[in-house]
Each structure stands twice: as structure tokens, then as C-alpha cells.
Design an enzyme around this catalytic site. Structure first.
Site, mmCIF file in Angstrom:
data_model
loop_
_atom_site.group_PDB
_atom_site.id
_atom_site.type_symbol
_atom_site.label_atom_id
_atom_site.label_comp_id
_atom_site.label_asym_id
_atom_site.label_seq_id
_atom_site.Cartn_x
_atom_site.Cartn_y
_atom_site.Cartn_z
ATOM 1 N N HIS A 362 0.796 -1.235 0.000
ATOM 2 C CA HIS A 362 0.000 0.000 0.000
ATOM 3 C C HIS A 362 0.821 1.274 0.000
ATOM 4 C CE1 HIS A 362 -3.984 -1.858 0.805
ATOM 5 N NE2 HIS A 362 -3.262 -2.773 1.434
ATOM 6 N N LYS A 553 -8.148 14.133 4.588
ATOM 7 C CA LYS A 553 -7.299 12.945 4.540
ATOM 8 C C LYS A 553 -6.263 13.112 5.639
ATOM 9 C CE LYS A 553 -6.310 14.100 0.184
ATOM 10 N NZ LYS A 553 -6.279 12.970 -0.717
ATOM 11 N N ARG A 554 -5.457 12.064 5.921
ATOM 12 C CA ARG A 554 -4.376 12.231 6.883
ATOM 13 C C ARG A 554 -3.477 13.395 6.463
ATOM 14 N NH1 ARG A 554 -3.739 8.205 10.848
ATOM 15 N NH2 ARG A 554 -2.062 9.546 11.552
ATOM 16 N N LYS A 559 1.018 14.557 0.748
ATOM 17 C CA LYS A 559 -0.344 14.849 0.301
ATOM 18 C C LYS A 559 -0.536 16.333 0.013
ATOM 19 C CE LYS A 559 -2.284 10.948 2.956
ATOM 20 N NZ LYS A 559 -2.906 10.067 1.938
ATOM 21 N N THR A 661 -8.419 6.792 -1.935
ATOM 22 C CA THR A 661 -9.773 6.242 -2.019
ATOM 23 C C THR A 661 -10.801 7.342 -1.744
ATOM 24 O OG1 THR A 661 -9.386 5.452 0.231
ATOM 25 C CG2 THR A 661 -9.321 3.814 -1.539
ATOM 26 N N LYS A 665 -14.628 8.485 -3.505
ATOM 27 C CA LYS A 665 -15.877 8.822 -2.802
ATOM 28 C C LYS A 665 -16.418 10.154 -3.304
ATOM 29 C CE LYS A 665 -13.902 6.395 1.080
ATOM 30 N NZ LYS A 665 -13.064 6.535 2.292
HETATM 31 C C1 26V Z 1 2.305 1.968 8.290
HETATM 32 C C2 26V Z 1 2.432 1.907 9.640
HETATM 33 C C3 26V Z 1 3.786 1.910 10.183
HETATM 34 C C4 26V Z 1 3.859 1.444 11.599
HETATM 35 C C5 26V Z 1 2.805 2.048 12.447
HETATM 36 C C6 26V Z 1 1.421 1.792 11.936
HETATM 37 C C7 26V Z 1 1.312 1.880 10.474
HETATM 38 C C8 26V Z 1 0.076 1.897 9.887
HETATM 39 C C9 26V Z 1 -0.042 1.956 8.522
HETATM 40 C C10 26V Z 1 1.071 1.987 7.723
HETATM 41 C C11 26V Z 1 0.996 1.997 6.243
HETATM 42 C C12 26V Z 1 -0.060 2.790 5.746
HETATM 43 C C13 26V Z 1 -0.119 2.649 4.279
HETATM 44 C C14 26V Z 1 -1.386 3.207 3.759
HETATM 45 O O1 26V Z 1 -2.306 3.513 4.488
HETATM 46 N N1 26V Z 1 -1.446 3.328 2.482
HETATM 47 C C15 26V Z 1 -2.614 3.860 1.823
HETATM 48 O O2 26V Z 1 -3.376 2.747 1.382
HETATM 49 C C16 26V Z 1 -4.557 3.153 0.731
HETATM 50 C C17 26V Z 1 -5.325 1.894 0.404
HETATM 51 O O3 26V Z 1 -4.619 1.119 -0.493
HETATM 52 C C18 26V Z 1 -4.209 3.963 -0.507
HETATM 53 O O4 26V Z 1 -5.391 4.382 -1.110
HETATM 54 C C19 26V Z 1 -3.366 5.165 -0.131
HETATM 55 O O5 26V Z 1 -2.935 5.850 -1.291
HETATM 56 C C20 26V Z 1 -2.153 4.718 0.661
HETATM 57 O O6 26V Z 1 -1.434 5.832 1.159
#
Ligand code: 26V
Length: 813
Positions: A362, A553-554, A559, A661, A665
Site C-alpha cells: 500500500h 485525509k491524513r 499529500k 480512495t 468517494k
Molecule cells: C504503516 C504503519 C507503520 C507502523 C505504524 C502503523 C502503520 C500503519 C499503517 C502503515 C501503512 C499505511 C499505508 C497506507 O495507508 N497506504 C494507503 O493505502 C490506501 C489503500 O490502499 C491507498 O489508497 C493510499 O494511497 C495509501 O497511502
């Protein structure tokens, strides 16, 4: 514990109304019927209505011997469940009837439900949309996750700064969950590995002197859209086992021994709130292993109860879809369970593991790629480390055959990253052990195979595939935008809810005056509702006649909320100078959470709030421009925001946003997009055409090419607008009483190393905004473009995405 024994023995013929009455009588003291309690009783009743179908679904899947898919994810960002359940179960009319007798509006009850915020953002919400699509398409898919006691933190603003508050979402109980102690398993930690020679003379390994933690299953129902299926989201809670350290007991340390049980309970206490940089905390690895082990044991227990310990057909009957590398310790854990618990040899265990694991990536951001110190593994999961080393050794043999004599290749591709502190590269482990590796949008998958995972692509091209994300049209259109949904129903019938491609039929009506009028009326009514919410949450008056320009968004540098804020400053400056020719009155809304440790992201929130204050307090400006930061943005907020948006901001630096995503929406709800050629924007543009999309900015290739000689000064000098914005920002106009606080932001724009290339894209962004503003002044044409966006959004239903997972990865009927 919030279990409801009464609900487990309900009569399948009982009506919703009777059920509600029973719960009010049984569960509540008669005088204390406040809205929260009414909600609780009502939700219990809706759950009761699901129970017979839920049981039938399980039984049917068991009897049919259907292949099982387990979607393993550390995050499921479900939001509220009530409205979604009523929609999917077609119970809205019945509900209205029932609630009439209690003089309470459904919306009032819905507002009582706490969001299940068990995720950070895109990745977690995708998992939730996928569950809805799987159930709606009658697929045997179980979600496995963690029942965090505290979900995503609540965001408060203090003096414009983000402050985090704990999210005690279970405070009033969770009416949807069912605790299932019969599925308890124990998960081992620490201890060490021992080997022995078994009766057949083979060397066997055991993991001994472990500290075991109990995993307790809590099931949440996932109703399909108007079919009979109710799937399951199984969330694990950690509890202490009853095994006390006897030694401690004997030494009389009774209290100490009991208190130490806390360690076990900590595992599922809280969701990690950083979504972009990996932070290497030991507790996080404990969560990952806890989820992985409990889920696999659960699958294996079910298998063994039906087939005995014969695993010949296991791989044909199972797929584990790994939502990023977060649950990738499932790979060595499945090997361990098959070998150490069920006595399989390495080869058979490896065949099963590598034929059942599938990995979704992701993110391309290197800082988000998970690496765990070998040392941490050796201590916490010693047996798994042995297995990872063995996987790596066998795999590196293969690499050596493919690239003979290439030591650099071996080092570069090894699962173990050598160095002072050796690390395990979880993405590499996931690729090596999976039969499928997918990215989440066309560009993203392309960048994975040509960049980050290039060597692996050379070795195993057949493993790699793309699955462009999607969002569920149930929650994100039918449920959140009733005004538009009714219009669509009238024009197209209700088939679009299950088959979103039918929206393309709207293209035949773009000249239909009546449709245009009704379309505008729906948007206006949604905007009025959002304006009321913004007033309540932000204290800012939004005027529904103005353009609603939204970025939620975050908060992350890639971003580029900063680009948006700079544009607001630019408009503010123009208006103050009386240069009104290109101005279309607009209300700009930004919302999102910053990771608590991400200083720059937090500073961006402060900047947005300070700029908003200046904009909104100048009566010369507010007729043309208003600006608000929406606090505590979450799933429920998006349900109100996206139906009311005119212009959707999808402005990441090209090549950085894997898919996005939220972009989908907004498009579904008829917003126009201003965006870069990044992630799924590219595919959205392809569907809707350049005439209905405000495109700007460098391409991913151009970003890479510019990197070595990027000179922000050059771009600032070339753009009068940007020069003036920088001067205003640098003058301290937005921080008169707080000198210097925005220096880090100013410096980042001016820095030649700025990876996000704010200055490079500003002018092109500004011009696209001018186009958007001009277009908005022709309401008829704008509405036609809006209709075309909704019409073209069919491909971004998660039903389409899940159809592709089903056919191309899972191979299920
Ligand atoms: C990384 C970590 C690192 C450790 C702590 C907790 C944590 C939680 C999440 C992540 C990775 C997040 C990656 C993510 O959210 N990617 C997003 O995924 C979406 C669904 O595929 C996509 O639409 C977004 O573009 C993408 O940024």
C-alpha cells in the site's frame, strides 16, 4: 463484558419491534431511556434479526466446503454500523414504523453510535469497504483483526494545535459484537528453541518456556447487501491466561504475579496512530504476531476439526490476504504451526505456505516499509527467527542461480539486511513467500515493478499484479447521500447499488434540464447540511451558494495540504488587493489527523488554523473566501462531507500516493477533482476525460528527473503569485504574536531537497484553480461535469475490485 445472552436465544420469527421492546424491558432500567440506551437496545435488536442468517451463512459455508479467504489486517476502519446494517438488510421502513412508537428519530439514534475507528486511514477503510463488497457478492471471506480498546485518537484543537485524546469507543459497550470463548487460542512469546530427535530419527524443534497470552474472539456481523449472507469480522482481544508463574506464587509474590498479567492485556490496548513512518516499537510487533498467530490457529483448528491433520487439500481451500506487511509474520508462523504442531516436513509446509499467502502493498514511501531488528525477533519470537533464516537461505540459493557470482544482488535482495543492527525486511519476506503480490492502482503497481521491487519482478514476474482500489457504493452513495440516491433511483432504478457501472446511463441525460435542476437541488441541500455541521464544529459560516472546496485525509507532506493552504493565502491576498476578476466565492475545508510524533504535519494544522483565523475575520474577504479546519475528521464526518463537496483536492506529489480512495468517494458523489497524475487519479481521469477534471502538476517521471537539480528559488521567482505568498508568509502576517513558528514550513518550500516539490507545482496548481473557479461560474456546465463524474465512477466500486481479487488471486466461485 458486553455480551448479550438474551440476544443469543432470540426467536427467529420475532419482529424487529417485538425484539426492541424486549431489549428495552430487559436491558434498561425503565426510567433511564436516554438516546444512548435506546440506541443500544435498538442495535441489539438489529443484531438479533441478523443472528439466524449469520448462523446459516456459517453452516452453509461449512457444508459446501467453500474455499475460505482470510483477510488479515491490523486495521478495519468500520465507522458506524447501524445505518449500514439497516440499508443492507432493507430494514429502513420497518425501523421507521417501530421508532414511531418511541417518539425518537432514527438519525438521533444513529448519532449515538461511536465510530469503530480501528484504523488510520486509507488502508484500514479499504479493508472495511472490501468486507462490505465480499458479503454483498456472497463470498466466503472472513476479516481477522484486533479489537483495540482504544481506536484512532480523537483530535482536539488547542490554540490551533492538534491535541490527541484517547478514543474510548467501547465506553458504552459494543452492541454488535459477540464474544466467542469457544474459539480461544493461546499465543506464545519469548522463551527459546530446543531441538530433539523424534522416533523416526528426524530432528524436530520446539519452542519452550514461552509466556502465553490468551486470544479471545469477538465477532462482528458483516451483512451483505440484500442477500442472505452475513460474514464475520473476527477481532481478537488479548487476555492473561490462568497460568501464573508458580515460582513467584511460591515465593509469596501473589500480588506481583497477578499484576504481571497486565502485560498480556496491553497487547490489544491501543491502535498505533502513525500511518506513514514505521516506528519499530516492540509492542507493535507483539500486536502483529498476536493477530497472525491467533488467526492462523483459528483457521487450522477449524480445518483439523473437519479433516483431521491431513493437509493435502489445505492450500486448495485457503487464501490468506495480507493487508500490507503488517501481518506478514503469519508466514513463518504458518510454517511453525504446520511443522512443530502438526509434524509436516519443511517442503510440504513451504508448499502450503507459499500457495496460500498473498500480499498487498500500500505504499512506496521507503520510510513506511517495515523492518524489524533481528535482535527483537530473537528475543520475542525465537522459533520464528530460525524459520525466517531457513527461508532466506533457501531463497538466496535461488537468487545465486539466477545471478551467478553477483554478491551485491544477494545482499540487496536478502530478507536480512546486514549492518551494525541487522534487520528483517518484511516486504521481501512477503514477496518471497506469496503467490501473489499486488499494488493498489496502475501507476503504483508499475512503480513497484520498475522500482522498489524490480529485482523480485525479474525473478517472478508472474507473481505481480494490479488491483486498483475501490469504495463501497452502499456506504458512500446509497447511505451517505440519500438526496442523490433517490434521484438516481428515480432515473435509473435501484440496480446501480449492486452494479455501479449502470451509472454510466446518466451520460444520456446531461442535457436534461429537469435532471440538472434536481441534481443542483440535491447538492444544495447537502451543502446546507454540511454548512450547519461546519458552523457547529468549526464556528465558521459556510455559504451554500459558494463553491465548497475540500481536502480531507491524513495530514502528510506528500499529500501537500501545504499547496492548498498557500493557494488560500494567494486568494486572500488577491481579495485584499481588490483583484477580484478571477475570484469565484469559495469555502475551503481542510480536515485530517497528524501522527502524534510528526512535527511538520502538526505544524501544518497550526498554519491552516492561523490562516483560517485571518481569512474569516476580515469582512472584506469573507464575501469571497472562507476557510475552516475540520477537527477530528473520521468516517462519520466523511459521510457528511463528501455529498456536499463541489471540488475535491487530490494534489499529492506524483508517484507518492499509492492510490487514494477519498478521491473515489468524492467522484461518486459528483464532485469535480483538482488533481495530479498520481495513484488512482490517473484512472479516474481516464474514465471521465480531461474536460471534466482539473489536471495539473509534474508527472511521476518529471518529479524524478527534476530531483537532482531542483531549484525552488527559480520557481518562486518565476511566479508572481508564489513570490507574494512567500513574502506574506515570511512577513509573519499569520503569526504576529508567535514569531518564527512557521519557519520550518518556509524553509521546507525553499529547500532544494524538498521531495514534495511544492514550489515546482504551485503555478500549475494555481492555473488549474483559476479554471475550476471559472467553470463554477457556469452552474449549468458545472452540473453537467458533475453528472459525468458520477456517471464515470462505476469502475471505482469496491465490488469491481473484489471481483478481480476473487477471479485473479483468490480463485473462488
Ligand atoms: C504503516 C504503519 C507503520 C507502523 C505504524 C502503523 C502503520 C500503519 C499503517 C502503515 C501503512 C499505511 C499505508 C497506507 O495507508 N497506504 C494507503 O493505502 C490506501 C489503500 O490502499 C491507498 O489508497 C493510499 O494511497 C495509501 O497511502
Amino acid at each position: 463484558e458486553p455480551v448479550s445472552p438474551a440476544s443469543l436465544i432470540c426467536d427467529p420469527c420475532e419482529t424487529l419491534g417485538a425484539c426492541f421492546e424486549r431489549h428495552i424491558d430487559k436491558s434498561l432500567a425503565p426510567k433511564e431511556r436516554d438516546d444512548q440506551e435506546l440506541f443500544y437496545a435498538f442495535a441489539l435488536s438489529v443484531k438479533d434479526q441478523m443472528l439466524p442468517k449469520w448462523r446459516a451463512t456459517r453452516q452453509q459455508d461449512r457444508e459446501a466446503g467453500n474455499k475460505r479467504v482470510a483477510y488479515l489486517s491490523l486495521e478495519f476502519l468500520m465507522g458506524r454500523a447501524l445505518s449500514n446494517a439497516l440499508l443492507n438488510l432493507d430494514m429502513n421502513q420497518e425501523t421507521e414504523q417501530v421508532l414511531k412508537d418511541y417518539a425518537v428519530a432514527l438519525e438521533q439514534l444513529e448519532e449515538q453510535e461511536h465510530d469503530a475507528g480501528l484504523g488510520n486511514g486509507g488502508l484500514g477503510r479499504l479493508a472495511a469497504c472490501f468486507l462490505d463488497s465480499c458479503a454483498s457478492q456472497d463470498l466466503n471471506v472472513t476479516g481477522y483483526g484486533i479489537r483495540y480498546e482504544y481506536g484512532m485518537f480523537a483530535q482536539k484543537l488547542w490554540d490551533g494545535y492538534q491535541v490527541e485524546r484517547p478514543d474510548r469507543w467501547l465506553r458504552d459497550g459494543n452492541p454488535w459484537e459477540v464474544r466467542v470463548p469457544s474459539h480461544n487460542v493461546t499465543v506464545p512469546f519469548f522463551g527459546h528453541t530446543e531441538s530433539y530427535i523424534d522416533r523416526d530419527g528426524k530432528r524436530q524443534y520446539t519452542w519452550v518456556e514461552t509466556q502465553d497470552v490468551l486470544a479471545v474472539a469477538y465477532d462482528m456481523p458483516v451483512p451483505g447487501y440484500r442477500n442472505e449472507r452475513i460474514n464475520t469480522l473476527r477481532l481478537w482481544k488479548s487476555e492473561a491466561t490462568d497460568d501464573f508463574d508458580l515460582e513467584e506464587f511460591n515465593q509469596g509474590d501473589y500480588t506481583e504475579a497477578v499484576a504481571r498479567k497486565n502485560l498480556a492485556e496491553q497487547i490489544t490496548m491501543v491502535l498505533y496512530p502513525n500511518d506513514a513512518s514505521e516506528n519499530g516499537k516492540e509492542l507493535r510487533l507483539r500486536q502483529q504476531y498476536f493477530l497472525s498467530s491467533a488467526s492462523l490457529q483459528d483457521l487450522l483448528n477449524t480445518w483439523v476439526s473437519q479433516h483431521g491433520a491431513d493437509f493435502t487439500d489445505f492450500a486448495r481451500q485457503h487464501v490468506m490476504q495480507l493487508n500490507d506487511t503488517h501481518p506478514s509474520v503469519a508466514i513463518p508462523e504458518l510454517m511453525r504451526l504446520l511443522m512443530d504442531k502438526y509434524g509436516l516436513g519443511w517442503d510440504q509446509a513451504w508448499t502450503i505456505t507459499s500457495q496460500t499467502m498473498a500480499y498487498t502493498n500500500h505504499t512506496l514511501l521507503p520510510e513506511a516499509l517495515e523492518r524489524w531488528p533481528v535482535r527483537m525477533f530473537a528475543h520475542m519470537l525465537p522459533r520464528l527467527l530460525d524459520i525466517i533464516y531457513e527461508i532466506n537461505a533457501r531463497y538466496l540459493d535461488m537468487v545465486a542461480h539466477h545471478w551467478p557470482g553477483d554478491g551485491d544482488k544477494l545482499r540487496a535482495m536478502s530478507i536480512i539486511e546486514e549492518g551494525d543492527e541487522p534487520h528483517i525486511r518484511m516486504a521481501y519476506l512477503a514477496i518471497v513467500a506469496s503467490f501473489s503480490v499486488n499494488g493498489v492502482a496502475g501507476l503504483h503497481t508499475q512503480l513497484l515493478t520498475s522500482g522498489l521491487f524490480k529485482d523480485f519482478y525479474a525473478l517472478w514476474p508472474e507473481k505481480f499484479n494490479n488491483k486498483t482500489n475501490g469504495v463501497t457504493p452502499r456506504r458512500w452513495l446509497a447511505q451517505s447521500n440519500p438526496a442523490l440516491a433517490q434521484l438516481l433511483n428515480k432515473r435509473l432504478g435501484e440496480g446501480w447499488v449492486k452494479d455501479l457501472s449502470r451509472l454510466s446511463a446518466l451520460n444520456a441525460f446531461t442535457d436534461d434540464k429537469e435532471l440538472i435542476k434536481a441534481w443542483q437541488a440535491a447538492k444544495q441541500s447537502n451543502k446546507r447540511q454540511l454548512a450547519a455541521l461546519v458552523k457547529q464544529e468549526c464556528g465558521v459560516s459556510f455559504d451554500p451558494k459558494m463553491m465548497f472546496d475540500v481536502q480531507v485525509k491524513r495530514i502528510h507532506e506528500y499529500k501537500r495540504q501545504l499547496l492548498n493552504i498557500l493557494h488560500v493565502i494567494h486568494l486572500y491576498h488577491l481579495i485584499q488587493q481588490g483583484k477580484l476578476t478571477d475570484i469565484t466565492p469559495r469555502c475551503v475545508l481542510i480536515g485530517g489527523k497528524a501522527a502524534p510524533g510528526y512535527a511538520m504535519a502538526k505544524l501544518l494544522i497550526k498554519l491552516a488554523n492561523n490562516v483560517a483565523h485571518m481569512v474569516n475575520s476580515d469582512p472584506l474577504v469573507t464575501p469571497y473566501l472562507r476557510f475552516a479546519f475540520y477537527p477530528n475528521y473520521n468516517v462519520s464526518a466523511m459521510e457528511r462531507i463528501c455529498p456536499a463537496t463541489d471540488l475535491s483536492e487530490q494534489i499529492s506529489t506524483a508517484g507518492k500516493e499509492a492510490s487514494g480512495t477519498g478521491n473515489m468517494k468524492f467522484m461518486m458523489n459528483g464532485a469535480l477533482t483538482i488533481g495530479t497524475l498520481d495513484g488512482a487519479n490517473i484512472e479516474m481521469l481516464e474514465e471521465v476525460g480531461e474536460d471534466n477534471f482539473f489536471l495539473f502538476g509534474l508527472t511521476a517521471d518529471e518529479v524524478e528527473a527534476l530531483k537532482p537539480h531542483y531549484d525552488p528559488q527559480h520557481f518562486i521567482a518565476k511566479s508572481q503569485a508564489l513570490s507574494e505568498v512567500m513574502s506574506l508568509l515570511e512577513s509573519g502576517h499569520f503569526n504576529l504574536l508567535e514569531p518564527g513558528i512557521f519557519d520550518p514550513i518556509i524553509d521546507s518550500i525553499r529547500c532544494p531537497k524538498d521531495p514534495w516539490m511544492i514550489a515546482a507545482d504551485f503555478e500549475s496548481y494555481r492555473l488549474a484553480q483559476v479554471q475550476a473557479a471559472k467553470s463554477y461560474r457556469d452552474p449549468h456546465h458545472w452540473t453537467q461535469m458533475s453528472i459525468r463524474n458520477t456517471a464515470a465512477s462505476g469502475r471505482f466500486s469496491s465490488d469491481v475490485t473484489i471481483g478481480q481479487y476473487r477471479d485473479e488471486i483468490w480463485g473462488i466461485a
